[in-house]
Design an enzyme around this catalytic site. Sequence first.
Site, PDB file in Angstrom:
ATOM      1  N   ASN A   8      54.737  41.849  58.369  1.00 28.21           N
ATOM      2  CA  ASN A   8      54.631  40.500  57.803  1.00 28.21           C
ATOM      3  C   ASN A   8      55.982  39.889  57.420  1.00 28.21           C
ATOM      4  O   ASN A   8      56.062  38.692  57.135  1.00 28.21           O
ATOM      5  CB  ASN A   8      53.679  40.484  56.590  1.00 28.21           C
ATOM      6  CG  ASN A   8      52.216  40.598  56.956  1.00 28.21           C
ATOM      7  OD1 ASN A   8      51.412  41.171  56.219  1.00 28.21           O
ATOM      8  ND2 ASN A   8      51.814  40.057  58.100  1.00 28.21           N
ATOM      9  N   TRP A   9      57.053  40.700  57.461  1.00 27.22           N
ATOM     10  CA  TRP A   9      58.398  40.131  57.242  1.00 27.22           C
ATOM     11  C   TRP A   9      58.728  39.128  58.342  1.00 27.22           C
ATOM     12  O   TRP A   9      59.647  38.315  58.204  1.00 27.22           O
ATOM     13  CB  TRP A   9      59.467  41.220  57.230  1.00 27.22           C
ATOM     14  CG  TRP A   9      59.440  42.105  56.018  1.00 27.22           C
ATOM     15  CD1 TRP A   9      58.991  43.392  55.967  1.00 27.22           C
ATOM     16  CD2 TRP A   9      59.871  41.789  54.684  1.00 27.22           C
ATOM     17  NE1 TRP A   9      59.106  43.893  54.694  1.00 27.22           N
ATOM     18  CE2 TRP A   9      59.653  42.930  53.888  1.00 27.22           C
ATOM     19  CE3 TRP A   9      60.422  40.656  54.089  1.00 27.22           C
ATOM     20  CZ2 TRP A   9      59.960  42.972  52.525  1.00 27.22           C
ATOM     21  CZ3 TRP A   9      60.735  40.696  52.726  1.00 27.22           C
ATOM     22  CH2 TRP A   9      60.504  41.847  51.965  1.00 27.22           C
ATOM     23  N   ASP A  55      42.075  39.402  55.824  1.00 25.48           N
ATOM     24  CA  ASP A  55      42.721  38.522  56.810  1.00 25.48           C
ATOM     25  C   ASP A  55      42.030  37.164  56.870  1.00 25.48           C
ATOM     26  O   ASP A  55      40.820  37.067  56.631  1.00 25.48           O
ATOM     27  CB  ASP A  55      42.673  39.212  58.187  1.00 25.48           C
ATOM     28  CG  ASP A  55      43.699  38.635  59.149  1.00 25.48           C
ATOM     29  OD1 ASP A  55      44.555  37.836  58.716  1.00 25.48           O
ATOM     30  OD2 ASP A  55      43.642  38.983  60.343  1.00 25.48           O
ATOM     31  N   ARG A 104      43.987  30.554  58.137  1.00 22.48           N
ATOM     32  CA  ARG A 104      42.972  29.769  58.854  1.00 22.48           C
ATOM     33  C   ARG A 104      41.980  29.117  57.900  1.00 22.48           C
ATOM     34  O   ARG A 104      41.504  28.014  58.122  1.00 22.48           O
ATOM     35  CB  ARG A 104      42.256  30.670  59.877  1.00 22.48           C
ATOM     36  CG  ARG A 104      43.069  30.866  61.161  1.00 22.48           C
ATOM     37  CD  ARG A 104      42.586  32.038  61.961  1.00 22.48           C
ATOM     38  NE  ARG A 104      42.975  33.309  61.342  1.00 22.48           N
ATOM     39  CZ  ARG A 104      42.491  34.487  61.677  1.00 22.48           C
ATOM     40  NH1 ARG A 104      41.564  34.564  62.614  1.00 22.48           N
ATOM     41  NH2 ARG A 104      42.925  35.588  61.086  1.00 22.48           N
TER      42      ARG A 104
HETATM   43  C1  IPE Z   1      47.144  42.327  58.561  1.00 21.69           C
HETATM   44  O1  IPE Z   1      46.970  40.971  58.811  1.00 21.69           O
HETATM   45  C2  IPE Z   1      47.969  42.500  57.322  1.00 21.69           C
HETATM   46  C3  IPE Z   1      47.351  42.077  56.074  1.00 21.69           C
HETATM   47  C4  IPE Z   1      46.104  41.673  55.913  1.00 21.69           C
HETATM   48  C5  IPE Z   1      48.197  42.163  54.907  1.00 21.69           C
HETATM   49  P1  IPE Z   1      47.900  40.178  59.838  1.00 21.69           P
HETATM   50  O2  IPE Z   1      47.405  38.781  59.855  1.00 21.69           O
HETATM   51  O3  IPE Z   1      49.323  40.385  59.496  1.00 21.69           O
HETATM   52  O4  IPE Z   1      47.603  40.932  61.215  1.00 21.69           O
HETATM   53  P2  IPE Z   1      47.853  40.494  62.719  1.00 21.69           P
HETATM   54  O5  IPE Z   1      49.270  40.059  62.826  1.00 21.69           O
HETATM   55  O6  IPE Z   1      46.916  39.365  63.006  1.00 21.69           O
HETATM   56  O7  IPE Z   1      47.527  41.708  63.535  1.00 21.69           O
HETATM   57  C1  IPE Z   2      46.031  37.488  55.353  1.00 21.61           C
HETATM   58  O1  IPE Z   2      45.866  36.192  55.796  1.00 21.61           O
HETATM   59  C2  IPE Z   2      47.099  37.592  54.282  1.00 21.61           C
HETATM   60  C3  IPE Z   2      48.329  38.272  54.716  1.00 21.61           C
HETATM   61  C4  IPE Z   2      48.534  38.829  55.877  1.00 21.61           C
HETATM   62  C5  IPE Z   2      49.397  38.343  53.729  1.00 21.61           C
HETATM   63  P1  IPE Z   2      46.791  35.581  56.920  1.00 21.61           P
HETATM   64  O2  IPE Z   2      47.975  34.918  56.259  1.00 21.61           O
HETATM   65  O3  IPE Z   2      47.136  36.582  57.945  1.00 21.61           O
HETATM   66  O4  IPE Z   2      45.840  34.454  57.517  1.00 21.61           O
HETATM   67  P2  IPE Z   2      45.691  34.062  59.042  1.00 21.61           P
HETATM   68  O5  IPE Z   2      45.438  35.301  59.816  1.00 21.61           O
HETATM   69  O6  IPE Z   2      46.995  33.384  59.428  1.00 21.61           O
HETATM   70  O7  IPE Z   2      44.531  33.119  59.045  1.00 21.61           O
HETATM   71 MG    MG Z   3      46.263  37.181  59.687  1.00 20.47          MG
END
Ligand code: IPE
Ligand code: IPE
Ligand code: MG
Length: 248
Positions: free
Chosen positions: A65-66, A17, A21
């Site tokens: 994530n969709w 994650d 950011r």
């Molecule tokens: C969890 O991260 C899913 C992945 C790392 C693929 P998210 O960024 O989607 O999680 P939330 O929404 O902050 O809980």
């Molecule tokens: C994790 O990074 C990757 C996926 C969930 C696909 P994020 O895209 O969630 O990054 P932040 O949480 O917005 O920084």
């Molecule tokens: Mg994230």
Amino acid sequence: MTPTFDTLPRHLAVIMDGNGRWAKARGLSRSDGHKAGTEAAKTLVSECRTLGIEHVTLYTFSRENWARPKDEVAFLFDLLVRFMKREMPSLIEQGIRLRILGELSELPLTTRQAIKMAVDRSAKGNRMTLNLALNYSGRDEILRACRALAAKGLAPSAITEDAFAAELYTAGQPDPDLIIRTSGELRLSNFLLWQAAYSEFYFTDTYWPDFGTDELHKALAAFATRARRFGATGEDAQHDRAPAGDES
Ligand code: IPE
Ligand code: IPE
Ligand code: MG
């Protein structure tokens, strides 16, 4: 330098994650963040393979994530296909077998085709299993298992933990011993709900693209100090892990 550890997780799972950011802090696009994230994933996989960790699971795309903008979702799948095409020869050479945890039927056709090819081509890998949790939801996985057991018409008494686990995407693999989450978030986000029952957790504020080998070693060192009790008293705490260097 690869350090040695008294105990290693047999199965390491990572919630990667913080790509967005990481990019924002550098004035870059979220896509740039995801691209940098794939490099960090590649480094982690190779290092785990070198250390002799048998199973690695990467949370790549959750079913939730969709909810992201269409462009970002399309970019992520495109990135995944390009990454698999580029990295498969190296994964195969390292003896790494690719598996997918998640609902593939909902993915774009080109993504499914690339996945099938990568899974088939790497099927003989016997040094490490790399699971990509893709379009994955822990709750949905549990419901799928319930439906599969119901469809088999099992007697209630036959619905055991083993019978249930055999219907999960992770069937045949050990539960994760260690779950790492980067970027400072302290939650599971629907990841491996059943399998995480006795996992150890390691949280770090580091954004995923900055999570390098040194950070991985720090997490593994922390894991090696954990007393896993599995409900027993401290005296008979056990370390249910493969010894370092055991690559069987
Ligand atoms: C969890 O991260 C899913 C992945 C790392 C693929 P998210 O960024 O989607 O999680 P939330 O929404 O902050 O809980
Ligand atoms: C994790 O990074 C990757 C996926 C969930 C696909 P994020 O895209 O969630 O990054 P932040 O949480 O917005 O920084
Ligand atoms: Mg994230």
